[in-house]
Write a protein that holds these residues in place. Structure first.
Motif, PDB file in Angstrom:
ATOM      1  N   LEU A 152       0.824  -1.207   0.000  1.00 27.50           N
ATOM      2  CA  LEU A 152       0.000   0.000   0.000  1.00 27.50           C
ATOM      3  C   LEU A 152       0.855   1.254   0.000  1.00 27.50           C
ATOM      4  O   LEU A 152       0.505   2.263  -0.608  1.00 27.50           O
ATOM      5  N   ALA A 153       1.960   1.185   0.714  1.00 27.02           N
ATOM      6  CA  ALA A 153       2.857   2.339   0.817  1.00 27.02           C
ATOM      7  C   ALA A 153       4.285   1.840   0.949  1.00 27.02           C
ATOM      8  O   ALA A 153       4.528   0.678   1.289  1.00 27.02           O
ATOM      9  N   ASN A 154       5.238   2.720   0.673  1.00 27.41           N
ATOM     10  CA  ASN A 154       6.657   2.363   0.737  1.00 27.41           C
ATOM     11  C   ASN A 154       7.150   2.495   2.176  1.00 27.41           C
ATOM     12  O   ASN A 154       7.263   3.610   2.690  1.00 27.41           O
ATOM     13  N   PRO A 155       7.478   1.388   2.861  1.00 25.38           N
ATOM     14  CA  PRO A 155       7.899   1.463   4.258  1.00 25.38           C
ATOM     15  C   PRO A 155       9.264   2.118   4.462  1.00 25.38           C
ATOM     16  O   PRO A 155       9.616   2.482   5.580  1.00 25.38           O
ATOM     17  N   ALA A 156      10.023   2.287   3.384  1.00 25.28           N
ATOM     18  CA  ALA A 156      11.325   2.959   3.514  1.00 25.28           C
ATOM     19  C   ALA A 156      11.181   4.471   3.517  1.00 25.28           C
ATOM     20  O   ALA A 156      12.137   5.190   3.818  1.00 25.28           O
ATOM     21  N   GLN A 157       9.972   4.950   3.193  1.00 25.18           N
ATOM     22  CA  GLN A 157       9.755   6.381   3.020  1.00 25.18           C
ATOM     23  C   GLN A 157      10.031   7.182   4.297  1.00 25.18           C
ATOM     24  O   GLN A 157      10.568   8.275   4.261  1.00 25.18           O
ATOM     25  N   GLY A 158       9.661   6.630   5.439  1.00 21.44           N
ATOM     26  CA  GLY A 158       9.775   7.407   6.675  1.00 21.44           C
ATOM     27  C   GLY A 158      11.060   7.214   7.458  1.00 21.44           C
ATOM     28  O   GLY A 158      11.179   7.705   8.584  1.00 21.44           O
ATOM     29  N   CYS A 159      12.028   6.519   6.896  1.00 26.63           N
ATOM     30  CA  CYS A 159      13.259   6.236   7.637  1.00 26.63           C
ATOM     31  C   CYS A 159      14.149   7.468   7.783  1.00 26.63           C
ATOM     32  O   CYS A 159      14.184   8.327   6.896  1.00 26.63           O
ATOM     33  N   LYS A 160      14.865   7.540   8.903  1.00 22.41           N
ATOM     34  CA  LYS A 160      15.812   8.614   9.159  1.00 22.41           C
ATOM     35  C   LYS A 160      17.197   8.151   8.712  1.00 22.41           C
ATOM     36  O   LYS A 160      17.685   7.111   9.169  1.00 22.41           O
ATOM     37  N   LEU A 161      17.813   8.927   7.834  1.00 24.51           N
ATOM     38  CA  LEU A 161      19.102   8.530   7.265  1.00 24.51           C
ATOM     39  C   LEU A 161      20.246   9.254   7.960  1.00 24.51           C
ATOM     40  O   LEU A 161      20.089  10.391   8.413  1.00 24.51           O
TER      41      LEU A 161
END
Length: 386
Positions: free
Chosen positions: A173-182
């Motif tokens: 449904l959505a990209n789970p990597a989108q909200g990661c802090k780099l």
């Protein structure tokens, strides 16, 4: 034939354990035609009713027959083979395969694709930062197992692109990597060959029969792979230009010639007359060889690693601080800016995608240019006040 229940229809019942359950048709198996039934649970009927509504809405956005068919590993391999590999340069492939095989698959590859969460990915990145470096066979044991922020960000870019395709194909449904802090880039202090050492450096290069190569490097800022892939057909003596259309890299132990780093890297460079004269003299040494700077040992293309080692030996011989070969490119850019070359012209010579990128990369040099400009205009205005 019994009537099929439409996707999204559901029912709610109270179970023997006291909890409420909502069941709904999420889709149909493409091979058997049987319904794919899923459920949600809750403490109250109202809670389950709300959950059921959300689950039905989500199921209508997913390809349910495929969404649960992949692990991160199997989808990553599929994505790389179908979408990534046909579109990337040979030397980029080595980065991708290393990120996939050494980091992503060992770290999160066994997780079902539709169960992958942002928290799992974030923990994966955190672990890479601390202990992600892979121990190579027949190499000394690693003392520092941490991966650099640059590599972690590279892994993220690849994983994010892969998961974005999964969203496009209704597997997520959505990209789970989108909200990661780099991790933040650790910007290294840029080093250059000191101006007072350039004469000594070139004199030492001449002793090794490589004056033309290193003079050309310092007057054009070519990438090492671009320099060593040059052929005599790229040189236009009459117009004093050099066409940069290819580069060489070592991939899996083999030298591979490919297009330059980016589209902007394909360019034509203007050469100073002395560089042209040195190249003409260089050709007399090996008139039948197609390469400008062939290997003195094999007569074929100069090995990039061997060429770098020669650079290291020259630095040691003249007793100056060690800098990377790539820092000769920085030396060219810095001296160009300080000599008054405009940023747009320099950006084109370096093969950068924009003058803004060049400005950002060489802020240490442009800061002095700004101060000089301020002093100049200040002097003009002050004269008018007298």
């Amino acid at each position: 034939m019994p009537k099929r229940r439409a996707n999204g229809e559901g029912n709610i019942r109270k179970r023997k354990d006291g909890r409420w359950e909502g069941r709904y048709t999420a889709g149909y198996d493409p091979e058997t035609g049987k319904r794919i039934i899923k459920n949600v649970l809750g403490k109250t009927q109202a809670e389950v009713k709300e959950k059921l509504k959300t689950a039905i809405s989500e199921s209508q956005q997913l390809d349910v027959s495929k969404a649960g068919a992949y692990t991160v590993s199997s989808w990553m391999k599929m994505w790389y083979e179908v979408y990534a590999e046909p579109r990337i340069r040979p030397n980029t492939k080595s980065y991708y395969t290393n990120y996939i095989e050494s980091h992503i698959i060992p770290g999160i590859g066994s997780i079902p694709l539709d169960k992958l969460t942002t928290i799992q990915i974030q923990r994966f990145y955190n672990n890479l930062l601390k202990t992600g470096r892979v121990q190579r066979k027949n190499f000394p044991e690693l003392k520092d197992k941490s991966l650099s922020p640059r590599v972690v960000r590279g892994v993220h870019t690849l994983l994010h692109n892969c998961l974005e395709q999964a969203v496009a194909e209704h597997l997520l449904l959505a990209n789970p990597a989108q909200g990661c802090k780099l991790p933040q880039f650790e910007k290294e202090e840029m080093k250059i060959l000191p101006q007072e050492k350039i004469g000594l450096y070139l004199a030492e290069a001449e002793k090794r029969g490589l004056l033309a190569a290193f003079y050309l490097e310092l007057t054009t800022g070519l990438r090492r792979g671009e320099l060593l892939a040059l052929q005599w057909t790229d040189l236009d003596v009459e117009n004093r230009t050099l066409a940069v259309t290819k580069q060489v890299n070592r991939i899996n132990g083999e030298l591979v010639v490919s297009p330059p780093k980016t589209r902007n890297s394909v360019r034509t460079l203007a050469l100073p007359q002395q560089a042209v004269d040195l190249l003409i003299a260089e050709r007399k040494k090996h008139p039948r060889n197609s390469y400008l700077f062939p290997s003195p040992k094999t007569g074929t293309m100069y090995d990039p690693d061997a060429f770098r080692r020669t650079h290291d030996k020259i630095l040691k011989a003249i007793g100056t601080e060690h800098i990377r070969f790539h820092d000769l490119r920085h030396t060219f850019a810095t001296l160009s800016l300080k000599s008054g070359v405009d940023v747009k012209t320099l950006s084109g010579a370096l093969g950068h995608y924009s003058a803004g990128f060049t400005l950002n990369t060489y802020t240490h040099a442009t800061a002095q240019m700004k101060q000089d400009a301020a002093d100049t205009i200040g002097g003009v205005i002050s004269q008018q006040m007298r």
